[in-house]
Design a protein around this motif. Sequence first.
Motif, PDB file in Angstrom:
ATOM      1  N   MET A 196       0.831  -1.209   0.000  1.00  7.68           N
ATOM      2  CA  MET A 196       0.000   0.000   0.000  1.00  7.68           C
ATOM      3  C   MET A 196       0.862   1.255   0.000  1.00  7.68           C
ATOM      4  O   MET A 196       0.558   2.224  -0.705  1.00  7.68           O
ATOM      5  CB  MET A 196      -0.941   0.007   1.207  1.00  7.68           C
ATOM      6  CG  MET A 196      -2.133  -0.886   1.035  1.00  7.68           C
ATOM      7  SD  MET A 196      -3.451  -0.631   2.242  1.00  7.68           S
ATOM      8  CE  MET A 196      -2.615  -0.714   3.802  1.00  7.68           C
ATOM      9  N   ALA A 197       1.931   1.257   0.788  1.00  6.62           N
ATOM     10  CA  ALA A 197       2.810   2.426   0.830  1.00  6.62           C
ATOM     11  C   ALA A 197       3.500   2.627  -0.515  1.00  6.62           C
ATOM     12  O   ALA A 197       3.595   3.760  -1.012  1.00  6.62           O
ATOM     13  CB  ALA A 197       3.848   2.264   1.938  1.00  6.62           C
ATOM     14  N   ASN A 198       3.964   1.552  -1.129  1.00  3.41           N
ATOM     15  CA  ASN A 198       4.600   1.678  -2.443  1.00  3.41           C
ATOM     16  C   ASN A 198       3.589   2.114  -3.500  1.00  3.41           C
ATOM     17  O   ASN A 198       3.918   2.904  -4.387  1.00  3.41           O
ATOM     18  CB  ASN A 198       5.258   0.357  -2.851  1.00  3.41           C
ATOM     19  CG  ASN A 198       6.518   0.087  -2.062  1.00  3.41           C
ATOM     20  OD1 ASN A 198       7.167   1.006  -1.563  1.00  3.41           O
ATOM     21  ND2 ASN A 198       6.861  -1.176  -1.929  1.00  3.41           N
ATOM     22  N   GLY A 199       2.363   1.613  -3.404  1.00  2.08           N
ATOM     23  CA  GLY A 199       1.318   2.026  -4.345  1.00  2.08           C
ATOM     24  C   GLY A 199       0.990   3.498  -4.202  1.00  2.08           C
ATOM     25  O   GLY A 199       0.790   4.204  -5.201  1.00  2.08           O
ATOM     26  N   ALA A 200       0.935   3.975  -2.960  1.00  3.78           N
ATOM     27  CA  ALA A 200       0.658   5.400  -2.737  1.00  3.78           C
ATOM     28  C   ALA A 200       1.798   6.253  -3.285  1.00  3.78           C
ATOM     29  O   ALA A 200       1.568   7.315  -3.882  1.00  3.78           O
ATOM     30  CB  ALA A 200       0.459   5.663  -1.250  1.00  3.78           C
ATOM     31  N   LYS A 201       3.021   5.777  -3.091  1.00  6.27           N
ATOM     32  CA  LYS A 201       4.165   6.526  -3.602  1.00  6.27           C
ATOM     33  C   LYS A 201       4.161   6.545  -5.135  1.00  6.27           C
ATOM     34  O   LYS A 201       4.409   7.586  -5.746  1.00  6.27           O
ATOM     35  CB  LYS A 201       5.465   5.911  -3.085  1.00  6.27           C
ATOM     36  CG  LYS A 201       6.684   6.723  -3.434  1.00  6.27           C
ATOM     37  CD  LYS A 201       7.925   6.339  -2.663  1.00  6.27           C
ATOM     38  CE  LYS A 201       8.340   4.925  -2.873  1.00  6.27           C
ATOM     39  NZ  LYS A 201       9.666   4.629  -2.337  1.00  6.27           N
TER      40      LYS A 201
END
Length: 127
Positions: free
Chosen positions: A42-47
Amino acid sequence: MFGLTMEKVLIIGVLAVFLLGPEKLPHYAAQLGRLVRSLRDMANGAKDRMRDEMGPEFDDVDWKKLDPRQYDPRRIIREALTDDAPEAVTAAAAAPTLTRAAKPAVTRSRPTPLAAGEPAPFDSEAT
């Protein structure tokens, strides 16, 4: 990470073995691994989404400068004053500063008490 040292992680692991038991521990460890992977994804997707939406400016952002732990209001005000008006800072530095005893006294008037039977002031727009 989160202020956890190796000793604390070891103590948490030993407590988990005793509380969960050796039968359930692998199941919960696998769930924890899936949770960590999903949070990382999720964090990588948001980034990635942020990079797509911001375009090439995303790489130019100084993320360390935006860190809230770096927030110092005195530094921000000092930079704002020196960047915008350097002559104002030199004029303020040249002006004599007032000491606590030399400051003019501020007089405050006390409100007059209401007379007997007088209604209290009412502001119809304040409600």
